[in-house]
Enzyme design. Structure first.
Site, PDB file in Angstrom:
ATOM      1  N   THR A 132       0.879  -1.183   0.000  1.00 23.54           N
ATOM      2  CA  THR A 132       0.000   0.000   0.000  1.00 23.54           C
ATOM      3  C   THR A 132       0.914   1.230   0.000  1.00 23.54           C
ATOM      4  OG1 THR A 132      -0.216  -0.158   2.406  1.00 23.54           O
ATOM      5  CG2 THR A 132      -1.984  -1.107   1.075  1.00 23.54           C
TER       6      THR A 132
ATOM      7  N   LYS B 245       3.525  -6.992   4.060  1.00 21.17           N
ATOM      8  CA  LYS B 245       3.297  -5.592   3.715  1.00 21.17           C
ATOM      9  C   LYS B 245       2.938  -4.869   5.015  1.00 21.17           C
ATOM     10  CE  LYS B 245       0.087  -3.344   3.445  1.00 21.17           C
ATOM     11  NZ  LYS B 245      -0.763  -2.502   4.390  1.00 21.17           N
TER      12      LYS B 245
ATOM     13  N   THR C 143      -0.664  -2.948  10.742  1.00 19.64           N
ATOM     14  CA  THR C 143      -1.450  -3.049   9.483  1.00 19.64           C
ATOM     15  C   THR C 143      -0.608  -3.823   8.557  1.00 19.64           C
ATOM     16  OG1 THR C 143      -2.436  -0.948   9.596  1.00 19.64           O
ATOM     17  CG2 THR C 143      -2.542  -1.954   7.535  1.00 19.64           C
TER      18      THR C 143
ATOM     19  N   GLU D 283       6.049   4.583   7.677  1.00 21.04           N
ATOM     20  CA  GLU D 283       5.668   5.831   7.012  1.00 21.04           C
ATOM     21  C   GLU D 283       6.394   7.046   7.577  1.00 21.04           C
ATOM     22  OE1 GLU D 283       1.128   4.574   5.733  1.00 21.04           O
ATOM     23  OE2 GLU D 283       1.464   5.746   7.539  1.00 21.04           O
TER      24      GLU D 283
ATOM     25  N   ASN E 134      -0.111  10.828   6.399  1.00 19.28           N
ATOM     26  CA  ASN E 134      -1.360  10.365   6.995  1.00 19.28           C
ATOM     27  C   ASN E 134      -2.446  11.423   7.062  1.00 19.28           C
ATOM     28  OD1 ASN E 134      -1.041   7.496   7.729  1.00 19.28           O
ATOM     29  ND2 ASN E 134       0.835   8.320   8.626  1.00 19.28           N
TER      30      ASN E 134
ATOM     31  N   SER F  33      -6.646   6.287   4.539  1.00 19.19           N
ATOM     32  CA  SER F  33      -6.394   4.840   4.592  1.00 19.19           C
ATOM     33  C   SER F  33      -7.085   4.200   5.778  1.00 19.19           C
ATOM     34  CB  SER F  33      -4.898   4.564   4.668  1.00 19.19           C
ATOM     35  OG  SER F  33      -4.374   5.028   5.895  1.00 19.19           O
TER      36      SER F  33
END
Lengths: 383, 383
Positions: B146, B168, B179, B259, B378, B383
């Protein structure tokens, strides 16, 4: 106004040179009586700063004559020397005021793990004592600022008596309490056990439900001092409500000035089985970094609300959860609700309602969005 | 290599059109036998996505023939229709492979609260089945990305048997799990109860101790499939260690690709009274936004470590705590230790040791710094 709005109090705020930039950094609040009843609530962090350890002892007597507060250094994690410094500060205040040191509460805020410059702080106490005034509340409120962009004061005046106060705090805001120093004063004539009851009731639903960044400070202190100078003893419920109003107002001011924030987020949990459930869910939502980023981006990302609720132990069924953002029920029965495009996110205040459909209890937690400015401020400012 | 490093597996990764940008978004992993024992670990979030609810039922039989994974949509908080879609996906895979739907695990990742485009997904399953290959592991790993900037695979080969896997995950990383979708395969010949035991032991100290942002997902799934194609049944301890190594490697890859992160932070808690205490303290430090900002600013702000420790219920005395950052004991006995100027913070990996001086247990939690890039990613990416 601030802490000198109530009769029987003087205050001062001066620059002692603790802050290298020369800004005001030392405040003094003195109860001139006739009474000196007091109550205090302190951080529930187990790592407590020296001034917290000292002031907790002071408050055990239920009597406080004066509060000395410094910004520019938290005096936390400073070992025996730090405690000696707090004690010496109280002794100095006692000396210049002609009171006992055990009646002097001490509050500090700023960087953890650094000793205070006592060669500047102690002369500062003398200077502050010289400038004590019945109009000094504003200057005191200014002197306790750290990363605060504005000073915070609040006053409620009732029939013949007043509750006033000042607060500082902009980051490390979380339950139990925030990086937050608050001094409240009243000229009502009340015993320390009444003050204590009213203060605990007020902080439980105000400061304890302000959670800017989930980080709990080592120095949080909320003090309530009563001079009795108004010669009035109000009904408990009326007094407690006045204290709650001042705490609520100051708590809101803390949130509005939180570090780097661009949104104030009201998280209201409704239809919970218990108030504890409502608070647990509210805190979980308020601390979800992904949601806080989404709100910053004006994205009504209700999926992140549900994933935050899902981490709690509160009573609920996933397929009965409802979520409204700014009045639009974007999630109904755990799934897609009204069109998220209807949500207007342009304003600073964002209102999230989480309906647990599990009972009749409710709680509201206030938080902020997570922003690049928060990151910049807290990666550059060693605090 | 990835999931096809072990014998007895084929895989594919294709673009089904679920992602609007046309990137690969559908992966298929098939166990060609002769065995099809399997085990799974799922998110502990109580709000579970439809594919998690489905796959939990699939795993109850201890048998999995195939796993179908999509990025571009989490199929979480999508109600009865979402569950029907997951079921239809499993039915489609079963149909094209000639297996039973109840042997097909389904994993989804992406935005919560949006239905999957089944008109694209179902034809995608046919397309994926057509491109199944013993060399398809890499493509499958790519198709489940993602916000991942790189795909993640890991392989451990022992004497005649292999454990391989793909993962992932880049945000919403927190215990129970992240996640994160992970498929592990082995050609060892083992029963599902042995797989289950080894997988739970491995995830407990690897994926469960990766906490990038404290946010727990609705979709986390870790699957371990055994084909038995190597015709070898290894000793349990050797097999469990191989599974642990692959999980540890993939967990490290998740942290390194988190991230917006610029630092990987290893939080090692030592001398705790219990392992639970060590984990609680490690998580509290790993989730402290102020500390994560400080690390981003290369500031060895140990005061924020102590204030995080102070919020836990672990056994410790504040004046016996010690903290090292990158090998320098900047906090000793709860106060100032070695000169913080000695701490070299230039490198990506930062190592924090928190010594509770309360016992002999230890735990390590991995996290990242908090950066403006995390906020940007974010607040912009729904998401």
């Amino acid at each position: 106004m601030s802490v000198t709005a109530a009769k029987g109090f003087t205050a001062a705020g001066i620059a002692a040179g603790i802050k290298e930039n020369g800004n005001p950094d030392l405040a003094l609040v003195v109860n001139t009586g006739p009474r000196r009843a007091a109550a205090g609530v302190f951080t529930s962090n187990r790592v407590k700063a020296a001034p917290v350890l000292w002031s907790e002892q002071v408050l055990k007597s239920g009597q406080v004559s004066a509060v000395v507060l410094n910004s520019g250094g938290a005096n936390a994690c400073t070992g025996p020397k730090g405690f000696q410094d707090t004690h010496a500060t109280a002794e100095k205040v006692a000396e210049v005021l002609g009171r006992g040191a055990i009646e002097v509460a001490v509050c500090s805020t700023g960087l953890i793990g650094v000793l205070l410059p006592m060669d500047k702080l102690l002369p500062g106490v003398e200077k502050a004592a010289e400038s004590l005034s019945e109009h000094g509340g504003e200057k005191a409120a200014i002197a306790i600022k750290t990363t605060d962009t504005v000073h915070k004061t609040s006053v409620v005046t009732k029939d013949g008596w007043t509750v006033g106060g000042m607060a500082k705090g902009a980051g490390m805001l979380a339950p139990g309490l925030a990086t937050m120093l608050v001094v409240l004063t009243t000229d009502a004539d009340l015993d320390d056990d009444v003050l204590d009851k009213a203060l605990r009731a007020a902080t439980r639903t105000t400061f304890d439900r302000v959670d800017s960044d989930g980080c709990m400070s080592t120095n949080d202190t909320v003090l309530l001092l009563a001079s009795g100078a108004a010669g009035v003893t109000p009904e408990y419920t009326e007094f407690a409500e006045a204290v709650r109003q001042v705490c609520d107002d100051l708590g809101q001011q803390l949130i509005r000035d939180a570090e780097g924030a661009s949104k104030d987020i009201k998280v209201e949990v409704i239809n919970a089985a218990t108030e504890d459930d409502a608070v647990e869910v509210g805190r979980s939502i308020a601390r979800n970094n992904l949601l806080k980023c989404a709100i910053h981006g004006e994205d009504p990302n209700w999926g992140r609300v549900l994933s935050a609720i899902g981490t709690t132990s509160a009573a609920f069924e996933p397929d009965r959860l409802n979520v409204a953002i700014n009045g639009v029920w974007v999630c109904k029965n755990g799934g897609v609700g009204e069109d998220r495009e209807k949500v207007d996110m342009r304003y600073r205040e964002v209102h999230i309602v989480a309906d647990l459909a599990a009972g009749a209890e409710t709680a509201t937690i206030w938080t902020n969005d997570l922003t690049a400015d928060y990151v910049h401020e807290n990666s550059a400012y060693s605090s």
